[in-house]
Design a protein around this motif. Structure first.
Motif, mmCIF file in Angstrom:
data_model
loop_
_atom_site.group_PDB
_atom_site.id
_atom_site.type_symbol
_atom_site.label_atom_id
_atom_site.label_comp_id
_atom_site.label_asym_id
_atom_site.label_seq_id
_atom_site.Cartn_x
_atom_site.Cartn_y
_atom_site.Cartn_z
ATOM 1 N N ARG A 804 12.137 52.698 56.119
ATOM 2 C CA ARG A 804 12.028 51.393 56.764
ATOM 3 C C ARG A 804 10.669 50.763 56.499
ATOM 4 O O ARG A 804 10.566 49.540 56.290
ATOM 5 C CB ARG A 804 12.218 51.567 58.271
ATOM 6 C CG ARG A 804 13.611 52.017 58.667
ATOM 7 C CD ARG A 804 14.617 50.905 58.588
ATOM 8 N NE ARG A 804 14.349 49.841 59.531
ATOM 9 C CZ ARG A 804 15.088 48.746 59.657
ATOM 10 N NH1 ARG A 804 16.139 48.575 58.848
ATOM 11 N NH2 ARG A 804 14.798 47.818 60.533
ATOM 12 N N ARG A 805 9.626 51.562 56.462
ATOM 13 C CA ARG A 805 8.299 51.023 56.181
ATOM 14 C C ARG A 805 8.232 50.463 54.759
ATOM 15 O O ARG A 805 7.666 49.388 54.536
ATOM 16 C CB ARG A 805 7.253 52.126 56.373
ATOM 17 C CG ARG A 805 5.822 51.614 56.290
ATOM 18 C CD ARG A 805 4.816 52.746 56.432
ATOM 19 N NE ARG A 805 4.857 53.343 57.756
ATOM 20 C CZ ARG A 805 5.332 54.540 58.003
ATOM 21 N NH1 ARG A 805 5.816 55.296 57.011
ATOM 22 N NH2 ARG A 805 5.327 55.021 59.225
ATOM 23 N N GLU A 806 8.788 51.197 53.802
ATOM 24 C CA GLU A 806 8.798 50.691 52.423
ATOM 25 C C GLU A 806 9.629 49.415 52.308
ATOM 26 O O GLU A 806 9.244 48.480 51.602
ATOM 27 C CB GLU A 806 9.345 51.784 51.502
ATOM 28 C CG GLU A 806 8.447 53.011 51.397
ATOM 29 C CD GLU A 806 9.058 54.091 50.531
ATOM 30 O OE1 GLU A 806 10.207 53.874 50.065
ATOM 31 O OE2 GLU A 806 8.406 55.130 50.331
ATOM 32 N N MET A 807 10.779 49.383 52.999
ATOM 33 C CA MET A 807 11.629 48.192 52.934
ATOM 34 C C MET A 807 10.928 46.993 53.560
ATOM 35 O O MET A 807 10.957 45.880 53.004
ATOM 36 C CB MET A 807 12.947 48.465 53.644
ATOM 37 C CG MET A 807 13.945 47.316 53.564
ATOM 38 S SD MET A 807 15.478 47.677 54.441
ATOM 39 C CE MET A 807 14.855 47.735 56.120
ATOM 40 N N ARG A 808 10.274 47.186 54.710
ATOM 41 C CA ARG A 808 9.571 46.086 55.344
ATOM 42 C C ARG A 808 8.391 45.625 54.503
ATOM 43 O O ARG A 808 8.082 44.420 54.453
ATOM 44 C CB ARG A 808 9.082 46.518 56.730
ATOM 45 C CG ARG A 808 10.203 46.795 57.728
ATOM 46 C CD ARG A 808 11.083 45.599 57.931
ATOM 47 N NE ARG A 808 12.127 45.845 58.911
ATOM 48 C CZ ARG A 808 13.148 45.023 59.134
ATOM 49 N NH1 ARG A 808 13.262 43.907 58.415
ATOM 50 N NH2 ARG A 808 14.048 45.318 60.045
ATOM 51 N N ALA A 809 7.719 46.551 53.845
ATOM 52 C CA ALA A 809 6.610 46.155 52.975
ATOM 53 C C ALA A 809 7.093 45.323 51.797
ATOM 54 O O ALA A 809 6.461 44.329 51.412
ATOM 55 C CB ALA A 809 5.871 47.403 52.485
#
Length: 847
Positions: A804-809
């Motif tokens: 989720r962090r990679e997707m939000r970034a």
């Protein structure tokens, strides 16, 4: 001689018109004289008069300051009020004729004129008393007339003031206003003056800042230490009369023998071929299959009553979940003003525990008191439950020991790491029977090594490494390598066919990890074999009784490998303080996986260390995962240590504990600062569990030895937090106070299935033995499986959060690029004039 002369009996000093006859020059003490000058009048004042006029003897007036000024008006008023009772009534007329408003009263301490006071009756005499004559020599003063003496006295003249810079200091220290002072005027409506006041109740929780919590704390200003106390105690032994009677029979030797009765081969064949057996098997076959299926579905031997009692004994029910004080150990001589740095239970002898005591001093105090520390040797104390007052054994150390361990293959061998960087070895094989509390065959006590005063035996170390070959900083952690493998000089693990622990790993804040081998080098072993071949050899003197187990290592012991820890991103090296080794070896006889040992280190790093002054600046702790195998440089051929593979910064303070779970070898507990974290080896996204910041610092942590979900966390305020991860993960299941100071070490021990103990040491040098309750030592059904599933869910949660962090970034990056594209105006391409004409001609041609 004349009036002012000196005779053989005494000397006379002229005062006014009369003379004062003083004491003889050869007499011992002054004697009262009846004569007195005409301008003074001796008088005696009562205590009431002295209190009234403020001239109490030796309080208001003394021998050094005998003068007291009395107002004439006060004396006249006293004579009017008390009349004849007043002490001044006999001299009423003299007081009224006195020309000035103030009279001088002189305290006659030595009763020179026969009374305790005398009153000066003239202004000239008053001036002479208040401004005495400066002695110009005894002979000159006696020969001069009184008028000449007083004429020689001069009034001091004022001198001009010379500045020496003191006024600048006064100006700097004085407080001056840098701006005009503010003036405030507070007014109130006049009709509100005297108005009635009405009080009402309100809930403090509903209003912000409605109440202030004042928690109690220990004030050091009021903690008084009693230095000495006289106490008397009288004891009387308890008397008990008891008797018993038993029937004794003489012993008899008896034996018996039996043998089973079996069918003959013919009867066995007839029984198996009989129709009765076949009919029985056919009739019960279906019921037998149903019973087998039921056994597979449920456990018919499961004790429901026991399981019911287990459920009822949870937190908040009848079973008591608190830790109970079992015993405590402290010594007024060896533990006085010291702290406990490390504790270890004896691996084979129940009820025996060893503690290392160190001085409670800072670095500056150690430097200032270095001479005193030499007279007070460092020790490791062995305590036994059989004698909680006196230690059973003392291990002498060259310096304070911060960490020590028993050898897993031979508990009589102990290794320790000192504050000066040396590694020490002890052999306590000759004192094992004393620790066990047994007696010899002859009936004599084993403590024969002690003298008539029953002193505790002191064991001297067998071997110690040289200071130049050891660490350059205090050794903070030391461990034995498992007996299934050993490490070569290249750092490659190899199979240990003997199965005996022979190697040690140490770490210190000098940026290196060292491996040590307790076996003798080949050269020394060859020389020892040659000595044995000699027939006549004089034995060496051994006054301290030190065993020769490690004589070949004493002061010549060098590390086998020295591994440095370079930083990942920048130059420099890490400073390790704690180690955790992962052992993946299998059967030590087959050695199938001996080469698959993955050496790993979990290290606590202090970011800044000033080696020159031996001071530490505690910064955020780092957790480093690395391999100790040395690599070879292709260009120079030198060996160097590889950089760590992972580094984590989680804790908000120094990490003091790195401990693997006894049930899951890939689960690691780390404690540091105000938090603790649980890691899973192989998961590089971070800790799978991290606690919130507590109000007090966490000083130590340890896993439970019987429950996979329970762990103990020690705090700096003397509390122990018990965490049950199956019950709560956001807060401890219970908190219990053990001592008034910080907890330094925690070590659990399993005595039996019904008794589990927890050793807790504090900063004051006291060792507390606590008994773990049933709820904290008895695991629930399938607790290990439940914890395994819980750890797997936490790993999945970390993976999900990372995705989720990679997707939000990525979404944020695309959004910012889109916004930038909208704000940028479109680029209009301008064609040259020649191309525009060609385009127009082409358009007209086809239209």
């Amino acid at each position: 001689m004349g009036a002012g002369g000196l005779n053989t009996k005494g000397r006379h000093t002229q005062l006014g018109s009369g003379y004062l006859s003083c004491t003889s020059a050869f007499s011992g003490s002054p004697q009262p004289q009846p004569c007195h000058p005409n301008d003074i009048l001796p008088l005696t004042l009562t205590s009431a008069t002295q209190e009234l006029f403020g001239c109490r003897c030796d309080e208001d007036v003394t021998g050094d300051n005998p003068y007291k000024i009395l107002r004439k008006e006060d004396i006249v008023q006293d004579m009017r009020m008390r009349a004849a009772v007043s002490d001044f009534s006999p001299m009423k007329q003299l007081v009224l004729d006195y020309p000035e408003d103030e009279l001088l009263l002189v305290y006659d301490r030595d009763f020179i004129y026969g009374s305790s006071f005398y009153l000066v009756l003239t202004a000239d005499a008053k001036e002479r008393h208040l401004k005495p004559v400066v002695a110009l020599g005894v002979e000159v003063a006696l020969e001069r007339e009184p008028s000449e003496v007083f004429a020689a006295q001069k009034t001091s003249e004022p001198q001009p003031w010379i500045s020496l810079g003191s006024e600048q200091e006064i100006e700097e220290e004085s407080v001056t206003d840098s701006r005009p002072r503010l003036k405030y005027r507070i007014s109130r409506v006049r009709r509100e003056f005297g108005a009635p006041i009405f009080f009402s109740d309100r809930n403090a929780m509903e209003t912000k800042d409605g109440f202030i919590e004042c928690t109690p704390y220990q004030d050091k200003n009021f903690s008084l230490k009693q230095m000495e106390r006289h106490t008397g105690v009288q004891t009387i032994p308890n008397l008990k009369s008891s008797s018993t009677q038993t029937q004794w029979t003489y012993p008899r030797s008896m034996c018996t023998q039996y043998e089973p009765r079996e069918f003959s081969e013919e009867k066995k064949e007839n029984c198996l071929q009989s129709e009765k057996l076949k009919n029985f098997v056919n009739s019960v076959a279906s019921r037998f299959e149903i019973a087998i299926q039921q056994n597979e579905i449920m456990d018919v031997f499961f004790d429901d009553w026991k399981a019911l009692s287990e459920e009822d004994s949870g937190y908040g029910r009848k079973a008591d979940p608190h830790l109970k004080e079992y015993q405590s150990f402290t010594d007024l001589h060896f533990s006085k003003e010291k702290t406990i740095s490390n504790i270890n239970w004896h691996p084979t002898i129940n009820g025996v525990i060893a503690v290392a005591v160190t001085e409670r001093l800072s670095f500056e105090d150690r430097i200032n008191g270095s001479t005193k520390l030499l007279l007070n040797p460092s020790l490791i104390l062995f305590w036994s439950f059989s004698d909680p007052i006196n230690p059973q054994l003392l291990l002498e150390c060259p310096d304070d020991v911060f960490s020590f361990e028993f050898c897993p293959s031979d508990p009589n061998i102990i290794v320790g790491g000192c504050m000066n960087g040396q590694v020490v070895l002890w052999d306590i094989s000759t004192h094992v029977e004393q620790l066990q509390g047994t007696r010899t065959s002859g009936g004599k006590n084993i403590a024969a090594n002690t003298n008539a005063l029953n002193e505790t035996p002191v064991v001297r170390y067998c071997a110690v490494s040289g200071i130049e070959n050891g660490h350059k900083a205090p050794i903070t952690d030391i461990q034995w390598l498992p007996g299934t493998f050993e490490v070569s000089r290249m750092g490659v693990p190899m199979e240990n066919k003997n199965g005996i622990c022979v190697q040690i790993v140490t770490c210190a804040p000098d940026c290196c990890v060292m491996f040590w081998d307790i076996r003798a080098p080949r050269v020394l072993q060859t020389m020892a074999d040659q000595r044995k071949q000699k027939v006549e050899e004089k034995p060496l003197e051994n006054p301290h009784g030190v065993p020769n187990t490690f004589k070949h290592l004493d002061l010549t012991w060098k590390p086998l490998i020295r591994v440095s820890l370079p930083k990942i991103d920048t130059s420099g090296e890490y400073s390790p303080l704690k180690i955790s080794l992962r052992d993946n070896t299998c059967d030590n006889h087959t050695g199938s996986n001996a080469g698959e040992y993955l050496p790993s280190l979990f290290l606590r790093k202090t970011r800044l260390q000033l080696v020159l002054s031996t001071t530490f600046c505690p910064q955020d702790g780092e957790l480093v995962y690395t391999d100790w195998k040395l690599e070879k440089d292709n260009d120079s051929g030198r060996l160097f240590s590889a950089k760590p593979s992972h580094r984590f910064i989680i804790h908000d303070g120094q990490v003091n504990t790195v401990r693997r779970s006894p049930f899951f070898k890939d689960i690691i507990l780390t404690v540091g600062g105000w938090t603790f974290a649980i890691w899973k080896e192989g998961v590089t996204n971070g800790p799978i569990i991290q606690s919130s910041c507590s109000q007090k610092k966490c000083t130590v942590g340890y896993w439970s030895q019987s429950r996979p979900a329970v762990l103990f966390i020690g705090k700096e305020d003397g509390n122990i937090d018990v965490w049950d991860l199956l019950e709560k993960t956001h807060e401890p299941s219970q908190t219990q106070n053990i001592t008034a100071t910080q907890i330094t070490c925690i070590k659990p021990w399993i005595v039996s299935s019904k008794q589990h103990l927890l050793a807790v040491s504090d900063h004051l040098g006291t060792l507390h033995i606590l008994e773990i309750p049933w709820t904290l030592r008895s695991p629930s059904s399938n607790e290990k499986l439940s914890m395994s599933k819980y750890f797997e869910k936490e790993v999945d949660r970390l993976v999900y959060f990372e995705k989720r962090r990679e997707m939000r970034a990525k979404e944020k990056k695309d959004y910012e690029a889109e916004e930038l594209r909208k704000k940028t105006p479109p680029v209009v391409q301008v064609l040259p004039l020649k191309k525009m004409r060609e385009a127009c001609n082409f358009h007209h041609r086809y239209t």
